[in-house]
Design an enzyme around this catalytic site. Sequence first.
Site, PDB file in Angstrom:
ATOM      1  N   ASP A  13       0.866  -1.187   0.000  1.00 24.04           N
ATOM      2  CA  ASP A  13       0.000   0.000   0.000  1.00 24.04           C
ATOM      3  C   ASP A  13       0.898   1.232   0.000  1.00 24.04           C
ATOM      4  O   ASP A  13       2.104   1.143   0.263  1.00 24.04           O
ATOM      5  CB  ASP A  13      -0.919   0.014   1.238  1.00 24.04           C
ATOM      6  N   SER A  14       0.284   2.387  -0.268  1.00 24.73           N
ATOM      7  CA  SER A  14       1.045   3.633  -0.198  1.00 24.73           C
ATOM      8  C   SER A  14       1.461   3.921   1.246  1.00 24.73           C
ATOM      9  O   SER A  14       2.403   4.665   1.482  1.00 24.73           O
ATOM     10  CB  SER A  14       0.201   4.790  -0.732  1.00 24.73           C
ATOM     11  N   TYR A  45      -0.831   8.545  -2.693  1.00 28.05           N
ATOM     12  CA  TYR A  45      -0.791   8.315  -4.146  1.00 28.05           C
ATOM     13  C   TYR A  45      -1.938   9.045  -4.861  1.00 28.05           C
ATOM     14  O   TYR A  45      -1.857   9.290  -6.058  1.00 28.05           O
ATOM     15  CB  TYR A  45      -0.954   6.813  -4.445  1.00 28.05           C
ATOM     16  N   GLY A  46      -3.023   9.297  -4.106  1.00 29.91           N
ATOM     17  CA  GLY A  46      -4.290   9.721  -4.701  1.00 29.91           C
ATOM     18  C   GLY A  46      -4.249  10.927  -5.623  1.00 29.91           C
ATOM     19  O   GLY A  46      -5.078  11.047  -6.518  1.00 29.91           O
ATOM     20  N   CYS A  76      -4.492  -1.463  -2.217  1.00 32.30           N
ATOM     21  CA  CYS A  76      -4.690  -0.035  -2.446  1.00 32.30           C
ATOM     22  C   CYS A  76      -5.519   0.115  -3.716  1.00 32.30           C
ATOM     23  O   CYS A  76      -5.113  -0.373  -4.774  1.00 32.30           O
ATOM     24  CB  CYS A  76      -3.320   0.620  -2.612  1.00 32.30           C
ATOM     25  N   ASN A  77      -6.679   0.744  -3.606  1.00 30.66           N
ATOM     26  CA  ASN A  77      -7.527   0.926  -4.790  1.00 30.66           C
ATOM     27  C   ASN A  77      -6.827   1.786  -5.836  1.00 30.66           C
ATOM     28  O   ASN A  77      -6.912   1.528  -7.033  1.00 30.66           O
ATOM     29  CB  ASN A  77      -8.839   1.618  -4.400  1.00 30.66           C
ATOM     30  N   THR A  78      -6.155   2.823  -5.358  1.00 32.33           N
ATOM     31  CA  THR A  78      -5.505   3.768  -6.272  1.00 32.33           C
ATOM     32  C   THR A  78      -4.404   3.063  -7.065  1.00 32.33           C
ATOM     33  O   THR A  78      -4.326   3.186  -8.293  1.00 32.33           O
ATOM     34  CB  THR A  78      -4.903   4.935  -5.453  1.00 32.33           C
ATOM     35  N   CYS A 187     -11.162   3.026  -0.624  1.00 37.84           N
ATOM     36  CA  CYS A 187      -9.754   3.310  -0.335  1.00 37.84           C
ATOM     37  C   CYS A 187      -9.457   2.525   0.925  1.00 37.84           C
ATOM     38  O   CYS A 187     -10.244   2.580   1.889  1.00 37.84           O
ATOM     39  CB  CYS A 187      -9.545   4.807  -0.101  1.00 37.84           C
ATOM     40  N   THR A 188      -8.337   1.792   0.920  1.00 33.56           N
ATOM     41  CA  THR A 188      -8.087   0.892   2.049  1.00 33.56           C
ATOM     42  C   THR A 188      -7.758   1.641   3.350  1.00 33.56           C
ATOM     43  O   THR A 188      -7.753   1.043   4.419  1.00 33.56           O
ATOM     44  CB  THR A 188      -6.953  -0.094   1.715  1.00 33.56           C
ATOM     45  N   HIS A 189      -7.476   2.930   3.248  1.00 33.45           N
ATOM     46  CA  HIS A 189      -7.266   3.711   4.473  1.00 33.45           C
ATOM     47  C   HIS A 189      -8.584   3.929   5.239  1.00 33.45           C
ATOM     48  O   HIS A 189      -8.567   4.124   6.446  1.00 33.45           O
ATOM     49  CB  HIS A 189      -6.678   5.092   4.153  1.00 33.45           C
TER      50      HIS A 189
HETATM   51  N1  DGL Z   1      -4.921   3.065   0.463  1.00 35.71           N
HETATM   52  C1  DGL Z   1      -4.877   3.769  -0.793  1.00 35.71           C
HETATM   53  C2  DGL Z   1      -6.152   3.463  -1.612  1.00 35.71           C
HETATM   54  O1  DGL Z   1      -6.781   2.482  -1.388  1.00 35.71           O
HETATM   55  C3  DGL Z   1      -4.623   5.203  -0.512  1.00 35.71           C
HETATM   56  C4  DGL Z   1      -4.213   5.950  -1.690  1.00 35.71           C
HETATM   57  C5  DGL Z   1      -3.352   7.142  -1.427  1.00 35.71           C
HETATM   58  O2  DGL Z   1      -2.215   6.958  -1.014  1.00 35.71           O
HETATM   59  O3  DGL Z   1      -3.841   8.237  -1.710  1.00 35.71           O
HETATM   60  O4  DGL Z   1      -6.538   4.137  -2.509  1.00 35.71           O
END
Ligand code: DGL
Length: 272
Positions: A13-14, A45-46, A76-78, A187-189
């Site tokens: 993940d990011s 990352y978004g 991470c979805n992004t 988003c996994t956060h």
């Molecule tokens: N956990 C990432 C997601 O699912 C976060 C992306 C990010 O870093 O902006 O999108």
Amino acid sequence: MAPDKHSPIGIIDSGMGGISIWTEIIRAMPHEDVVYWADSANCPYGGRTKREIVSLVEVGVETLMRKGVKIIVIACNTATTAAIGTLREQWPEMPFVGLEPAVKPAAQSTRSGVIGVLGTAYTVNSEMFRHTAEKYASHIQVIATAGNGLVEQVENGRENAPETEILLRRYIEPMLAAGADRLVLACTHYPLLVEPIRRIIGDREMEIVNPAPAIARHTLELLRERGLLTDRTKQGEHDFLSSGTEHDIRQLRTRAEQYRNKLNETENREQK
Ligand code: DGL
């Protein structure tokens, strides 16, 4: 050496968001070793371009491959939206599990015919998301909102801070006002924000859709199909790596354990 059934599972993940997936993976597969890569130095990352995200995720994949992982979960979805196609082309031997917004289960179960989707700007504005929404939710109303600022709040350990709740309220209240009865966490956060989200929803009818348990089940199935599930019976080892500092790694481990404990406590309470 080629990975075998005793090789670890890799998670990327990011930053801290993958903790929501890590927790379900180790609950579903307690005997597996797991290595988690957080790109803390480059999070979030978004707001980045596809090219930037792809090259950052490639670094994570290479790091995990050096650790000999047998599967990589892009938690991470992004990162999935931007990079999964490239990763599968580049490493055809490596099984990848990606995360797409859980629009399908939400669209199938909504009673009001309105669902909310909260993801990063990259995810909700992507072509991949438009396709998913068209495919599974063309018969209902989808309110997709970019949760700008939320990833930073989670990274800084400010899940319960007043400004986090203000942001969440700004994103979720319009969904509720439009009659949404499902909230897809894309988003996994965001599962780490489930407490303030529940406070905002209160007693209104809105179910939170967190894809993490389904992703863990899918990972387990994929490993089983390929004969890659470990048959060890001792507790698996959990390794954390980061592009950031030693402090980031310590934080990651602590927050992962806290999230896991909290989830276990909530479940135990609910079962009583
Ligand atoms: N956990 C990432 C997601 O699912 C976060 C992306 C990010 O870093 O902006 O999108």
